[in-house]
Design an enzyme around this catalytic site. Structure first.
Site, PDB file in Angstrom:
ATOM      1  N   PHE A 149      69.102  95.322  30.557  1.00 18.29           N
ATOM      2  CA  PHE A 149      69.341  93.980  30.455  1.00 18.29           C
ATOM      3  C   PHE A 149      69.875  93.476  32.017  1.00 18.29           C
ATOM      4  O   PHE A 149      69.589  92.365  32.105  1.00 18.29           O
ATOM      5  CB  PHE A 149      69.925  93.328  29.189  1.00 18.29           C
ATOM      6  CG  PHE A 149      71.236  93.495  29.322  1.00 18.29           C
ATOM      7  CD1 PHE A 149      72.160  92.587  29.946  1.00 18.29           C
ATOM      8  CD2 PHE A 149      72.215  94.799  28.922  1.00 18.29           C
ATOM      9  CE1 PHE A 149      73.496  92.590  30.043  1.00 18.29           C
ATOM     10  CE2 PHE A 149      73.403  94.870  28.782  1.00 18.29           C
ATOM     11  CZ  PHE A 149      74.504  93.755  29.613  1.00 18.29           C
ATOM     12  N   LYS A 173      58.763  98.938  30.402  1.00 19.03           N
ATOM     13  CA  LYS A 173      59.228  98.392  29.168  1.00 19.03           C
ATOM     14  C   LYS A 173      60.619  97.535  29.461  1.00 19.03           C
ATOM     15  O   LYS A 173      61.531  97.885  29.917  1.00 19.03           O
ATOM     16  CB  LYS A 173      59.559  99.281  28.241  1.00 19.03           C
ATOM     17  CG  LYS A 173      59.826  98.767  26.654  1.00 19.03           C
ATOM     18  CD  LYS A 173      60.738  99.623  25.722  1.00 19.03           C
ATOM     19  CE  LYS A 173      62.048  99.537  25.938  1.00 19.03           C
ATOM     20  NZ  LYS A 173      62.466  98.134  25.712  1.00 19.03           N
ATOM     21  N   SER A 226      72.055 102.818  29.331  1.00 22.52           N
ATOM     22  CA  SER A 226      73.319 103.540  29.216  1.00 22.52           C
ATOM     23  C   SER A 226      73.277 105.142  28.951  1.00 22.52           C
ATOM     24  O   SER A 226      72.013 105.531  28.982  1.00 22.52           O
ATOM     25  CB  SER A 226      73.716 103.071  27.523  1.00 22.52           C
ATOM     26  OG  SER A 226      72.617 103.215  26.517  1.00 22.52           O
ATOM     27  N   CYS A 281      76.405  98.147  36.589  1.00 29.29           N
ATOM     28  CA  CYS A 281      76.798  99.677  36.691  1.00 29.29           C
ATOM     29  C   CYS A 281      77.577  99.911  37.851  1.00 29.29           C
ATOM     30  O   CYS A 281      78.142 101.287  37.791  1.00 29.29           O
ATOM     31  CB  CYS A 281      75.392 100.588  36.698  1.00 29.29           C
ATOM     32  SG  CYS A 281      74.645 100.447  38.011  1.00 29.29           S
ATOM     33  N   GLU A 383      82.799 102.970  28.834  1.00 33.14           N
ATOM     34  CA  GLU A 383      82.243 101.597  29.749  1.00 33.14           C
ATOM     35  C   GLU A 383      82.292 100.479  29.265  1.00 33.14           C
ATOM     36  O   GLU A 383      81.762 100.053  27.965  1.00 33.14           O
ATOM     37  CB  GLU A 383      80.728 101.953  30.177  1.00 33.14           C
ATOM     38  CG  GLU A 383      80.229 101.036  31.077  1.00 33.14           C
ATOM     39  CD  GLU A 383      78.900 101.439  31.458  1.00 33.14           C
ATOM     40  OE1 GLU A 383      77.728 101.810  30.561  1.00 33.14           O
ATOM     41  OE2 GLU A 383      78.443 101.037  32.546  1.00 33.14           O
TER      42      GLU A 383
HETATM   43  P1  NAD Z   1      70.245 100.490  26.785  1.00 30.70           P
HETATM   44  O1  NAD Z   1      70.681 102.139  27.245  1.00 30.70           O
HETATM   45  O2  NAD Z   1      70.976 100.066  25.545  1.00 30.70           O
HETATM   46  O3  NAD Z   1      68.993 100.022  27.003  1.00 30.70           O
HETATM   47  C1  NAD Z   1      68.147 100.624  28.292  1.00 30.70           C
HETATM   48  C2  NAD Z   1      66.619 100.426  27.751  1.00 30.70           C
HETATM   49  O4  NAD Z   1      66.296 101.576  26.855  1.00 30.70           O
HETATM   50  C3  NAD Z   1      66.197  99.128  27.371  1.00 30.70           C
HETATM   51  O5  NAD Z   1      64.923  98.761  27.659  1.00 30.70           O
HETATM   52  C4  NAD Z   1      66.363  99.292  25.733  1.00 30.70           C
HETATM   53  O6  NAD Z   1      65.194  98.418  24.816  1.00 30.70           O
HETATM   54  C5  NAD Z   1      65.982 100.737  25.587  1.00 30.70           C
HETATM   55  N1  NAD Z   1      66.602 101.520  24.461  1.00 30.70           N
HETATM   56  C6  NAD Z   1      67.608 101.167  23.856  1.00 30.70           C
HETATM   57  N2  NAD Z   1      68.200 102.085  22.910  1.00 30.70           N
HETATM   58  C7  NAD Z   1      67.208 103.064  22.874  1.00 30.70           C
HETATM   59  C8  NAD Z   1      66.833 103.995  22.129  1.00 30.70           C
HETATM   60  N3  NAD Z   1      67.666 104.446  21.217  1.00 30.70           N
HETATM   61  N4  NAD Z   1      65.475 104.643  22.133  1.00 30.70           N
HETATM   62  C9  NAD Z   1      64.945 104.302  22.992  1.00 30.70           C
HETATM   63  N5  NAD Z   1      65.009 103.109  23.979  1.00 30.70           N
HETATM   64  C10 NAD Z   1      66.117 102.499  23.953  1.00 30.70           C
HETATM   65  O7  NAD Z   1      71.174  99.812  28.104  1.00 30.70           O
HETATM   66  P2  NAD Z   1      71.492  98.178  28.303  1.00 30.70           P
HETATM   67  O8  NAD Z   1      72.552  97.866  27.289  1.00 30.70           O
HETATM   68  O9  NAD Z   1      70.395  97.366  28.488  1.00 30.70           O
HETATM   69  O10 NAD Z   1      72.112  98.104  29.794  1.00 30.70           O
HETATM   70  C11 NAD Z   1      73.238  98.430  30.032  1.00 30.70           C
HETATM   71  C12 NAD Z   1      73.598  99.856  30.607  1.00 30.70           C
HETATM   72  O11 NAD Z   1      72.587 100.029  31.708  1.00 30.70           O
HETATM   73  C13 NAD Z   1      75.055 100.278  30.788  1.00 30.70           C
HETATM   74  O12 NAD Z   1      75.499 101.299  30.433  1.00 30.70           O
HETATM   75  C14 NAD Z   1      74.839 100.143  32.478  1.00 30.70           C
HETATM   76  O13 NAD Z   1      75.878 100.876  33.291  1.00 30.70           O
HETATM   77  C15 NAD Z   1      73.502 100.859  32.664  1.00 30.70           C
HETATM   78  N6  NAD Z   1      72.978 100.680  33.944  1.00 30.70           N
HETATM   79  C16 NAD Z   1      73.035 101.871  34.701  1.00 30.70           C
HETATM   80  C17 NAD Z   1      72.555 101.434  36.099  1.00 30.70           C
HETATM   81  C18 NAD Z   1      72.275 102.911  37.035  1.00 30.70           C
HETATM   82  O14 NAD Z   1      71.908 102.777  38.064  1.00 30.70           O
HETATM   83  N7  NAD Z   1      73.092 103.926  36.738  1.00 30.70           N
HETATM   84  C19 NAD Z   1      71.915 100.494  36.522  1.00 30.70           C
HETATM   85  C20 NAD Z   1      71.974  99.284  35.802  1.00 30.70           C
HETATM   86  C21 NAD Z   1      72.515  99.497  34.316  1.00 30.70           C
END
Ligand code: NAD
Length: 499
Positions: A149, A173, A226, A281, A383
């Site tokens: 997000f 997605k 995440s 991140c 985090e």
């Molecule tokens: P998230 O992991 O909750 O969701 C990421 C994506 O996965 C979304 O599209 C979500 O709908 C999907 N998703 C969530 N749970 C799922 C599951 N159980 N099974 C399948 N799909 C699932 O992450 P978020 O809260 O949207 O974003 C924040 C996180 O992203 C933080 O941890 C941040 O550090 C990380 N992030 C990392 C980077 C990087 O480059 N390393 C960059 C941006 C954000």
């Protein structure tokens, strides 16, 4: 008045058949829109169309593919304020932060505009008599992008420009809370001349991620989110025999040496910890002050934090940062601050009760500084992803780096010092994929690749830049012989002749 965001399949918006979810404005807590989700059957349909479209697209010349990227870049530039507004409304970003995010994303588009030069193969002449070897890179086919997000425009742009420019089709997605930026880019790609079917937007529940990964036509999966979900995605993709890059979460630490200028350090710590409400991140979560560097540091950061205005909706030019993404995120962050305090952390600045007049329903938090946080507190070992900075103290460089390298994640890390030797030792010893020397958020420009170490990156390839090109293509080594007349008529077959 609310709006509806639909899936994008076959070059147009279609009705979602997988139910709906609300879209909130985090600054007010009000529902501002509805997102229609796809059904598993719609995923299959989109991937089938993608597969068909890719078979023609991969044969298009490099200039033709580049042309789409040039036009797309132009369309985004012309409309950047409207695009940024979408993330202000759905994510809660400030307008300048949302604009900056798009500009960073455009760096990858620019890299894709030059994909000819950026995906060149290799050639070795006369590796045997009249024998040459070339290595070419070919697209994978259909690839998938699953995005978080916190960067509604930039993270998709880390993926689709390179995937498309190298000759793939991509299904994306989006995160359900912030779908409009990706939807807007789908329309702009079409306007830029991208053939239908090559880019699809598939909003859906968690199960949809699995349906996408499992589809046999999907050859590669790029994930950003995440660590917990990155690991699930990586495991599932590997089991299905897919190439995968799954970028995960972070808990970025900065070391502060006594020779660094305290005002400079405090200014950058505040910017890197509280900017974008800490929802990056690459946000700095922990400052580890070595020896005398810790004297007065917390107060100095507090002074800087006092200058950050949080006046409400991100359009206000004075806004330093906005709300966090959801009520659940706000409550979780407050509970982690509560727990750290209970365990003995000193609360230097407390943002838990932050209110914004006229925006009482929003998910607000003020800048928060905690000092000497016990290592078992969630605020330290998880985090936080909110506007919270922890200040820890250690007596020496060795003790500080030991603390930093205990992390199971290793996204970004920084040191503040004026001593080149200390900085060099730090860059050598720190276990993180992106390192800043007096640069608190060392995000590489897009003609280099982005990615952490340890649990911050699951898979072999970093994202965008040269590793992005490698990820979306596979190498083919071709050895060819164009024999001379003599060789053609020489009946002797001998390995000795292959000198
Ligand atoms: P998230 O992991 O909750 O969701 C990421 C994506 O996965 C979304 O599209 C979500 O709908 C999907 N998703 C969530 N749970 C799922 C599951 N159980 N099974 C399948 N799909 C699932 O992450 P978020 O809260 O949207 O974003 C924040 C996180 O992203 C933080 O941890 C941040 O550090 C990380 N992030 C990392 C980077 C990087 O480059 N390393 C960059 C941006 C954000």
């Amino acid at each position: 008045m609310t709006y509806v965001v639909k899936p994008w399949i076959g070059g147009k918006a279609v009705d979602g058949k997988g139910g709906t979810v609300d879209i909130d404005n985090p600054a007010t807590g009000e529902v501002i829109g509805t997102l229609e989700l796809v059904s598993p059957e719609q995923v299959e349909e989109a991937i089938e169309l993608a597969d068909k479209a890719q078979k023609e697209w991969r044969n298009k010349s490099i200039p033709k593919r580049q042309e789409v990227m040039y036009k797309f870049r132009q369309l985004v530039m012309e409309d950047i304020d409207n695009m940024a507004q979408l993330s202000v409304d759905e994510h809660g970003k400030t307008l300048s932060d949302a604009r900056g995010e798009i500009q960073r994303g455009l760096e990858t588009v620019e890299y894709a505009c030059n994909i000819g030069a950026n995906s060149k193969g290799q050639y070795s002449y006369n590796v045997g008599t009249n024998v040459d070897l070339k290595v070419i890179r070919q697209p994978l086919g259909v690839v998938a992008g699953i995005v978080p997000f916190n960067f509604p425009a930039m993270v998709p742009m880390w993926m689709f420009p390179l995937a498309l420019a190298t000759g793939n089709a991509i299904v994306l997605k989006p995160a359900n809370a912030v779908p409009s930026a990706a939807f807007d880019m789908a329309k702009k790609l079409k306007e830029a001349g991208l053939p239908d079917g090559l880019f699809s937007l598939l909003p859906g529940d968690n199960q949809i991620t699995n349906v996408i990964i499992d589809n046999p036509a999907v050859q590669g999966v790029s994930f950003v989110g995440s660590t917990k979900v990155a690991k699930l995605v990586q495991k599932r993709a590997i089991e299905a025999g897919k190439r995968v890059q799954a970028l995960g979460g972070a808990n970025n630490h900065a070391m502060v040496m006594p020779d660094a200028d305290q005002e400079f350090v405090a200014k950058w710590l505040a910017a890197a910890a509280f900017g974008a409400a800490g929802e990056r991140c690459m946000a700095l979560s922990v400052a580890v002050a070595v020896g005398e560097a810790g004297e007065g540091l917390a107060e100095a950061v507090k002074k800087q934090a006092g200058q950050i205005a949080i006046p409400g909706q991100g359009n206000d030019e004075k806004a330093g940062f906005g709300p966090v993404i959801s009520k659940a995120a706000q409550e979780r962050i407050i509970s982690w601050i509560d727990e750290a305090e209970k365990l003995g952390a000193k609360v230097i600045l407390d943002g838990r009760k932050h209110k914004v007049e006229g925006y009482e329903g929003g998910y607000w938090l003020g800048p928060t500084i905690l000092e000497d946080v016990p290592l078992e507190a969630k605020a330290y070992c998880e985090e936080v992803f909110g506007p919270v900075l922890l200040i820890q103290h250690r007596d020496s460089f060795d003790e500080a780096i030991e603390l930093m390298n205990r992390q199971t994640v290793g996204n970004g890390s920084a040191i503040f010092t004026n001593d080149g030797g200390v900085a060099r030792r730090f860059e050598h010893e720190i276990e993180a994929g992106m390192v800043g020397i007096n640069v608190p958020i060392p995000t590489p420009v897009a003609y280099h690749s982005f990615g952490g170490w340890k649990d911050s990156l699951n898979g072999e390839h970093h994202i965008h830049g040269p590793e992005g090109v490698e990820f979306y293509t596979r190498a083919k080594a071709i050895t060819s012989r164009w024999p001379s007349e003599d060789e053609v008529h020489d009946a002797t077959l001998s390995f000795e002749k292959e000198d």
